[in-house]
Design an enzyme around this catalytic site. Structure first.
Site, PDB file in Angstrom:
ATOM      1  CB  THR A 193      -0.838  -0.080   1.293  1.00  0.00           C
ATOM      2  OG1 THR A 193      -1.725  -1.158   1.153  1.00  0.00           O
ATOM      3  CG2 THR A 193      -1.575   1.194   1.588  1.00  0.00           C
ATOM      4  NE  ARG A 221      -9.578  -6.447   3.605  1.00  0.00           N
ATOM      5  CZ  ARG A 221      -8.494  -5.683   3.639  1.00  0.00           C
ATOM      6  NH1 ARG A 221      -8.092  -5.055   2.563  1.00  0.00           N
ATOM      7  NH2 ARG A 221      -7.803  -5.545   4.761  1.00  0.00           N
ATOM      8  CB  VAL A 222     -13.870  -2.136   2.023  1.00  0.00           C
ATOM      9  CG1 VAL A 222     -13.287  -0.739   2.161  1.00  0.00           C
ATOM     10  CG2 VAL A 222     -14.764  -2.211   0.784  1.00  0.00           C
ATOM     11  N   GLY A 223     -10.650  -2.527   2.925  1.00  0.00           N
ATOM     12  CA  GLY A 223      -9.683  -2.401   4.017  1.00  0.00           C
ATOM     13  C   GLY A 223      -9.691  -1.015   4.621  1.00  0.00           C
ATOM     14  CG  ASP A 224      -6.107   0.061   6.613  1.00  0.00           C
ATOM     15  OD1 ASP A 224      -6.056  -0.788   5.689  1.00  0.00           O
ATOM     16  OD2 ASP A 224      -5.083   0.575   7.101  1.00  0.00           O
ATOM     17  CB  THR A 244       0.825   0.635   5.137  1.00  0.00           C
ATOM     18  OG1 THR A 244       0.945  -0.630   4.470  1.00  0.00           O
ATOM     19  CG2 THR A 244       2.135   0.936   5.851  1.00  0.00           C
ATOM     20  N   GLY A 245      -0.829  -1.724   6.668  1.00  0.00           N
ATOM     21  CA  GLY A 245      -0.726  -2.905   7.527  1.00  0.00           C
ATOM     22  C   GLY A 245      -1.975  -3.753   7.438  1.00  0.00           C
ATOM     23  CB  THR A 246      -3.168  -6.458   9.644  1.00  0.00           C
ATOM     24  OG1 THR A 246      -2.814  -5.711  10.817  1.00  0.00           O
ATOM     25  CG2 THR A 246      -2.030  -7.432   9.353  1.00  0.00           C
ATOM     26  N   GLY A 247      -5.290  -4.345   7.588  1.00  0.00           N
ATOM     27  CA  GLY A 247      -6.337  -3.332   7.555  1.00  0.00           C
ATOM     28  C   GLY A 247      -7.453  -3.504   8.565  1.00  0.00           C
TER      29      GLY A 247
HETATM   30  N1  ASP Z   1      -3.823  -1.887   4.818  1.00  0.00           N
HETATM   31  C1  ASP Z   1      -3.990  -2.561   3.563  1.00  0.00           C
HETATM   32  C2  ASP Z   1      -5.263  -3.365   3.600  1.00  0.00           C
HETATM   33  O1  ASP Z   1      -5.563  -3.963   4.596  1.00  0.00           O
HETATM   34  C3  ASP Z   1      -2.844  -3.460   3.201  1.00  0.00           C
HETATM   35  C4  ASP Z   1      -1.460  -2.850   3.276  1.00  0.00           C
HETATM   36  O2  ASP Z   1      -1.274  -1.834   3.951  1.00  0.00           O
HETATM   37  O3  ASP Z   1      -0.519  -3.366   2.629  1.00  0.00           O
HETATM   38  O4  ASP Z   1      -5.920  -3.422   2.591  1.00  0.00           O
END
Ligand code: ASP
Length: 334
Positions: A193, A221-224, A244-247
């Protein structure tokens, strides 16, 4: 490139741009030097593009768009062109943007034909009464605004396809940087991301984030990254943030707003605020990183993973880029 030094400009704000290109367990493999160089170059190009806007008295919002669009157009990062695949083999992209002076915001999610989702998020912010548009409605809106629409095959890249096949076999949903570390050709598939935060000459903050999401995610699916307050937040009274990370965990902790709220209401120093947010995320099983910038130009680039692609640039036009923990390296002056 020649070094161009610029003096202080009276009462004007000192410009600054901070970017990230995702966080995770990055291993660059045998060709580490070449790969590091490739990432470094694109991060520097992104910084230079955003800096050019700020330097020309442009707005922080435009700088954020310019910086993110460079990374969206590069297959190395999991956004735009380099987006990962859903379980059923599609690329569903999302992005968001926010302006610190007005707290105007825009976002798109589940889009499959918009070349630069960050531009679509901006169009939602400026050309519609809404904050978020999804799927086909967002695509029709973007086309009407004259944004570049591509065939969904534009987002196909072999390495992302391979990454999906590995994830399906392992039955895992993967944060891009952690995906297929040891299995993919070239071992260079760990790119995430993208995001940017900027401060312009008028003292206005802005933030933006763009992603393809997680490899092997469920369709829809929608992330953060497209959620204002989770992946993106900007408020001149506190900070601009991109995550960025585990949304899912970033959504559950309202990570971007959480960070801004600590600064605004508790006067927590920005680095501490970012670390507090990451600690909350870790406590519920998540990880990643975030970039934070305040209206005085103070910034933080924090992560609790092995690495985060990141960089910053200010008045002097010297792009500082980092990947692993440790100091950022000066890579280019403009
Ligand atoms: N945060 C993003 C998501 O969960 C993934 C990422 O940051 O690489 O979609």
């Amino acid at each position: 490139m020649t070094i161009h030094m610029r003096g202080n400009t009276g009462n004007d704000s000192q410009i600054r741009l901070v970017i990230h290109g995702g966080a995770g367990a990055v291993k660059l493999g045998k060709q580490r030097r070449e790969r590091e160089q490739a990432y470094t170059e694109v991060l520097a190009q992104s910084l230079v593009a955003g800096h050019a806007v700020l330097e020309a008295e442009g707005s922080s919002i435009d700088a954020v768009i310019a910086a993110i669009a460079v990374m969206e157009d590069c297959p190395l990062f999991n956004a735009g062109k380099g987006s990962v695949f859903t379980h059923d083999g599609r690329n569903e992209l999302e992005a968001s943007i926010m302006e610190g002076s007005t707290r105007a915001a825009g976002a798109v999610a589940g889009v499959m034909t918009i070349r630069n989702p960050i531009r679509a998020a901006h169009a939602v912010m400026t050309k519609s009464p809404h904050v978020m548009l999804i799927g086909q409605g967002a695509e029709i809106f973007a086309a009407k605004q004259g944004l570049e629409i591509v065939d969904s095959s534009y987002f196909y890249t072999q390495h992302r396809w391979n990454q999906l096949q590995k994830a399906i076999v392992k039955e895992s949903i993967l944060l891009d940087h952690d995906a297929g570390l040891d299995t993919l050709p070239g071992e260079d598939e760990k790119h995430g991301t993208v995001g940017a935060v900027a401060l312009d000459r008028r003292g206005n903050l802005a933030a933006g984030t763009s992603t393809g999401g997680l490899t092997n995610k469920h369709s829809g699916r929608v992330g953060d990254s497209s959620i204002i307050s989770a992946g993106t937040y900007a408020d001149n009274r506190s900070v601009a943030v991109s995550t960025t990370g585990t949304g899912e965990m970033f959504i559950r902790t309202a990570a971007a707003f959480n960070t801004a709220a600590q600064v605004r209401f508790l006067h927590t120093p920005i680095t501490e605020a970012a670390d507090n947010t990451l600690a909350e995320i870790a406590a519920i099983g998540g990880d990643g990183g975030l970039i934070v910038l305040d209206a005085d130009g103070n910034y933080a680039m924090r992560f609790n993973t092995g690495a985060m692609f990141r960089g910053t640039i200010a008045e002097d036009g010297i792009a500082q880029v980092g990947i692993f923990s440790g100091p950022e390296t000066a890579v280019v002056s403009i």
